[in-house]
Design an enzyme around this catalytic site. Structure first.
Site, mmCIF file in Angstrom:
data_model
loop_
_atom_site.group_PDB
_atom_site.id
_atom_site.type_symbol
_atom_site.label_atom_id
_atom_site.label_comp_id
_atom_site.label_asym_id
_atom_site.label_seq_id
_atom_site.Cartn_x
_atom_site.Cartn_y
_atom_site.Cartn_z
ATOM 1 N N LYS B 72 0.858 -1.195 0.000
ATOM 2 C CA LYS B 72 0.000 0.000 0.000
ATOM 3 C C LYS B 72 0.889 1.239 0.000
ATOM 4 C CE LYS B 72 -3.908 1.928 2.649
ATOM 5 N NZ LYS B 72 -4.765 1.735 3.856
ATOM 6 N N SER B 148 -9.766 1.695 2.879
ATOM 7 C CA SER B 148 -8.871 2.469 2.047
ATOM 8 C C SER B 148 -7.830 1.640 1.297
ATOM 9 C CB SER B 148 -8.161 3.522 2.893
ATOM 10 O OG SER B 148 -7.292 2.915 3.832
ATOM 11 N N SER B 172 -9.948 -0.677 7.037
ATOM 12 C CA SER B 172 -9.336 -0.470 5.720
ATOM 13 C C SER B 172 -8.604 -1.662 5.124
ATOM 14 C CB SER B 172 -8.375 0.721 5.772
ATOM 15 O OG SER B 172 -9.097 1.920 5.760
#
Lengths: 95, 474
Positions: B72, B148, B172
């Site tokens: 990420k 997210s 997330s």
């Protein structure tokens, strides 16, 4: 709990954000909506409850006081938007 | 078949047998990215050349030797960008160091490969708040991947990553895994070092794996955890072998169903899938018990005080001085701050900074932040009480399947309420996993549903055992 009464331009300045008049009206409306929802917390009597800062109770973590490797000056400066030699350069602060 | 479709466990076997090399894996993943990332938008960038060099140097005797892991875009990896999907870090930031979790990954032999899209600074549940591009759900390109960590989940479910790292502040990791149909695990708060993870809400943030299988989640978690002196909330506790429960049965496991989590408002198809999962667990010998988490209704409100408040303080570091975007038109220091930050941050980030700043401003701290910390105690106590009766707690991961791109645009409150089942787990610091539990047909397309399994603090082994038993029986 105070009623939602956000002074958006004051908060923007504290946040170091500049908002156009249009943006300010837009955010003010949205944030008042969110704050009204957050006010559901007022329905509960929380007076005597101990606050929780972190879910896992870890307090006063100290490291051993000894020399250890850190970032080099070059690493720290490597992403500087503007630099003068070995220093970060910023707009003039004092006259 | 492309190696990009493989699991970590499968690749390990073939590497050990000498059938493939780490270079083969990186090449196949790179090819998969090149062919499908245009459609999915999961990766923001990837550096095949560096990954190939690292693959050639990989020590295959290590447990994750030569396995590429997508990252990420909010974790620092030396020499790579770390944009947080924000304009404020997109132009000119190159990470000068490895995050603690990345160092652990490397010690296990894995190589970080590719930077995955996300909601800007991890603020959002759809990845639509990325300033750098849209990510699409691999099951239906007209829908969001969740967020997210939407890029991480879309890449893994779309077979353009073997596995990935995400971060989870209010769901997330688990929510995008549920919406894309893969496995996502948020470890106990403090298990994984936050050093080098760009901070959103420091008392809630935790890094964890997003994988194709439960076994892979355990394998990857084995090489993420451990005390790190550079994160003062990192726990000094023994790191078990997280695969210890994989393959073991769940006869007699006490599974709690919180009545507050089985409510109107949950999509009927999601409820049906989770009900079927409960029956399956029962058929495997689990003992299902009704429980109560009475303060559940406080969760979202509590979170939307604590997270923006902490974010407003954390994001004060973006001042245009040491790194990140700097406005070119400022003439004095105040203008420099105002312009650099206003030009660099997107709308949701501004919204949360404003909200957090307001709630921490003079005269409001007790009314908001302190009150939310007290509510947090009640939510945590609910779980402590419940875990005196059961071993794990289950619920839907998300009340609804993936929504259409743009559907919740500019309706922040509606978007915030999507996190209702995942947020309390962060507030209480517990481990939680989302494992696929069927699908729901919407507009003729089958959309994945996730089952959330929540465990006692530091009891990831039981969470993984339950998730694996369910996954294998499904």
């Amino acid at each position: 709990m105070p009623a939602a009464d956000i002074d958006i331009q004051k908060v923007a300045k504290l946040s170091r954000l500049s908002l156009t008049t249009e943006e300010a009206a837009h955010y003010e409306k949205q944030l008042n909506g969110v704050l009204a929802y957050i006010d559901t917390l007022t329905a509960h009597d929380l007076g005597d409850v101990e606050p929780t800062a972190h879910a896992m109770p870890v307090f006063d973590v100290l490291r051993v006081d000894e020399e250890r490797p850190g970032f080099t000056q070059e690493q720290c400066l490597s992403n500087a938007p503007k630099r003068a030699g070995d220093q970060f350069q910023i707009p003039k602060v004092i006259e | 078949m492309s190696l990009a479709t493989s699991t970590i466990a499968q690749l390990r076997q073939r590497l050990t047998a000498g059938e493939i090399t780490p270079r083969d894996i990186v090449q196949d993943v790179a090819k998969a990215i090149e062919s499908r990332n245009g459609e999915l938008g999961a990766y923001l960038s990837f550096d095949t050349e560096t990954a190939l060099k690292e693959a050639d140097a990989a020590d295959k005797s290590l447990p994750l030797g030569g396995i590429p892991i997508g990252i990420k875009d909010n974790m620092n990896v030396t020499g790579q960008p770390c944009t947080c999907a924000s304009k404020i870090l997109a132009e000119n930031y190159t990470a000068p160091y490895d995050a603690g979790a990345i160092q652990k990954l490397r010690q296990g032999g894995a190589l970080p490969f590719g930077r995955l899209n996300m909601d800007e600074f991890a603020m959002g549940s759809s990845t639509e708040n990325s300033a750098l591009g849209i990510t699409r759900n691999p099951c239906d390109a007209s829908r969001v991947p969740g967020g997210s960590s939407g890029g991480s989940a879309a890449a893994v479910a779309g077979d353009i990553a073997i596995a990935a790292l995400g971060s989870d502040t209010g769901g997330s990791i688990r929510q995008p895994a549920a919406l894309c149909g893969c496995v996502g695990l948020k470890p106990t708060y403090g298990r994984v070092s936050r050093f080098g993870l760009v901070a959103f809400a420091s008392s809630l943030d935790q890094i964890g794996p997003i994988t194709k299988t439960v076994e892979d989640a355990a394998l990857l978690l084995n090489h993420l955890c451990g005390k790190d002196g550079r994160d003062s909330t990192s726990l000094d506790v023994e790191v078990p072998d997280f695969t210890a429960g994989i393959g073991k049965d769940i006869k007699g496991l006490r599974v709690g169903l919180p009545k507050e989590y089985f409510i109107d408002g949950t999509h009927a198809g999601v409820s049906a899938a989770v009900d079927a999962a409960i029956k399956k667990l029962e058929s495997l010998g689990a003992i299902i018990e009704q429980i109560s988490l009475p303060h559940t209704e406080l969760g979202v409100a509590t979170y939307y005080v604590l997270a923006p408040a902490e974010a407003s303080a954390n994001l004060a570091r973006f001042d245009g001085v040491r790194y990140g975007h700097r406005s070119s038109s400022a003439t004095d220091l105040m203008e420099h701050y105002l312009k650099s930050r206003s030009e660099g941050f997107g709308p949701e980030v501004k919204r949360r900074i404003l909200l957090g700043t307001y709630m921490l401003s003079s005269g409001y701290y007790d009314a908001y932040y302190l009150r939310a910390q007290k509510a947090r105690t009640l939510i945590r106590n609910d779980f402590t009480e419940a875990f005196s009766k059961v071993d794990v707690i289950i619920s839907p991961t998300s009340p609804a399947p993936a929504h259409k791109l743009g559907e919740l645009k500019d309706n922040p409150l509606a978007a915030y309420l999507e996190d209702v089942f995942t947020i309390p787990v962060n507030l209480a610091g517990l481990p939680g996993i989302s494992v696929p539990c069927g699908d729901v047909e919407v507009d003729g397309v089958k959309l994945p549903v996730g089952l959330q399994i929540i465990g006692k603090p530091l009891d990831e082994v039981t969470v993984l055992r339950a998730a694996h038993a369910y996954e294998q029986a499904r």
